[in-house]
Design a protein around this motif. Structure first.
Motif: not given
Length: 474
Positions: A197-225
């Motif tokens: 009950g922490i989040a809904t499916t939509e809220e989890i998708d928002e966390a990805i597409r509004m945040g780190f998903g955009l970074r990952w598209a260009q830099m992946g994980l290690f370059e982001t960090y």
């Protein structure tokens, strides 16, 4: 010479493979006993024809020939690539791979789309197969994970690059390869967040597409960090956040039971999130967004953008004509406006691409610009004559009106595939010394090439619309 690909299994992934090969000029033969296979692949192809050409500023090769077969041996005969995409059952894959290995040409690459099985499992009964695991939609996303015999993977990688994909050869075999292991970690944690009950499916998708998903598209994980570590870089990041790995943040090694209640909870939230759209509508929305993001990445060459740039550089240029073809491309969805047709600014953008291509043809290419000379636009006059829609193919021919001294006076005709003249763009440019930012004569070699075109075009009729001011009719 036209290559042939054989697709064994025509579901979502098999259909995506068929589209990727077909739209890059390969003949494609499909084997699938499902009576709906042809319809399903036709629907995938419709999406691919709408999306893939929009990634490029050159036209893709002419489509290959698509055929459907009821016999596997007939399907694979003469194929340079055979791709298996049957359901994830090992005994079924052993049966199919055995048939393919016996029937395929000796030099054919045999790839399996498996997301979980290792090559040692697939080849246990003597099949000659490697893992070639793609990502949906196969016709757009470039990544293919290759696992297996090095010589076969090397041959596979060469062929995949020719159709615009990014082969990633995995050093050691492991269950689920690389990308799906990462996805599985996010998926497991997401299931707990919904269940608790922490989040809904939509809220989890928002966390990805509004945040780190955009970074990952260009830099992946290690370059982001690495960036997150600030000026001190990755070492500082690891020292600062490494201890958090010991904190009880995740439940990665524990999976919630897939009870009917959990399935209903997730399915219900997913229906509420996007059930107002059909799967086909969601696919087209996904494809339009992917095209927009990957075209943006092309400008810097980051991520998938670099793969597209490399692939486009190898596409053949149109044969020169009396009026050279300087653009031959498809209109992307991102160029359309609220009226549904191509925005006026992109008519100018197409003409700019035509000018750039013509500059290359006379020797004023990137190396020439780097040496300090270029042509700068002084004036444009555009006549908008017909609508252009997303997916329309536009061809531009360029006529030289004047090439004397510092001037380059061009007339571009933008023509649709049906022969309709969509626009004309008259453009005047002056040669400039980039260091001084002042007009200057071009090099002798460039001037000679420009004069050659100007002389060849001197006897052509004056184009309709030349020299008009706004509001005048020619």
């Amino acid at each position: 010479m036209t290559h042939k690909a054989a697709i064994i299994g025509g579901g979502v992934i098999g259909g995506g493979w068929a589209a990727r090969f077909l739209l890059n000029g390969w003949d494609v033969a499909v084997f699938d006993p499902d009576p709906e296979a042809r319809r399903k692949i036709d629907e995938v192809l419709a999406n691919a024809r709408r999306a893939l050409p929009a990634l490029y500023d050159k036209v893709l090769p002419a489509e290959g020939r698509l055929t459907f077969h009821g016999d596997l041996v007939e399907t694979v005969a003469g194929a340079a690539w055979v791709q298996e995409s049957v359901p994830e059952r090992l005994e079924l894959k052993h049966k199919v791979h055995g048939q393919i290995t016996r029937a395929a040409d000796a030099g054919a690459v045999i790839g399996s789309s498996t997301s979980g099985f290792k090559p040692s499992e697939l080849t246990a009964e003597g099949a000659k197969v490697i893992v070639a695991h793609p990502f949906n939609p196969v016709y757009l996303l470039p990544l293919v994970e290759l696992v297996g015999a090095p010589t076969l993977c090397d041959r596979a990688a060469t062929l995949l690059r020719e159709i615009g994909m990014h082969p990633l050869t995995i050093r050691k075999e492991i269950d689920a390869h690389i990308a799906d292991r990462l996805l599985e970690a996010v998926w497991r944690e997401s299931l707990w967040l919904v269940k608790d009950g922490i989040a809904t499916t939509e809220e989890i998708d928002e966390a990805i597409r509004m945040g780190f998903g955009l970074r990952w598209a260009q830099m992946g994980l290690f370059e982001t960090y690495r960036i997150a570590g600030g000026e001190a870089g990755m070492k500082h990041f690891m020292e600062q956040f490494g201890p958090a790995l010991e904190w009880p943040w995740t439940k990665l090694m524990d999976v919630p039971a897939f009870t009917p209640e959990l399935v209903d909870l997730i399915a219900g939230q997913s229906d509420a999130q996007s059930g107002h759209m059909s799967i086909r509508e969601l696919e087209r929305l996904r494809d339009d967004n992917l095209v927009g993001m990957m075209r943006a990445l092309r400008k810097s060459g980051s991520g998938a953008g670099g793969t597209i740039n490399a692939h486009e550089a190898g596409l053949p240029d149109p044969e020169p004509l009396d009026l050279p073809v300087t653009v031959d491309r498809v209109i992307p969805q991102s160029w359309t406006d609220y009226n549904g047709h191509m925005n006026e600014t992109h008519y100018v953008e197409v003409s700019c691409q035509a000018t750039d291509r013509f500059m290359e043809m006379i020797g004023a290419d990137a190396a020439y610009v780097a040496s300090g000379g270029s042509y700068f636009t002084v004036e444009n006059h555009v006549r908008y004559l017909a609508e252009m829609l997303a997916g329309d193919r536009v061809t531009v021919t360029t006529q030289v009106l004047d090439g004397r001294g510092k001037k380059m006076h061009l007339f571009h005709r933008l023509t649709k595939a049906d022969g309709t003249l969509a626009a004309t763009v008259e453009t005047l440019l002056l040669h400039v010394d980039i260091k001084t930012r002042r007009s200057a004569p071009p090099s002798e070699a460039v001037a000679a090439q420009l004069s050659r075109f100007a002389e060849a075009h001197a006897d052509l009729p004056k184009p309709k619309g030349v020299g008009l001011a706004v509001g005048q009719r020619g």
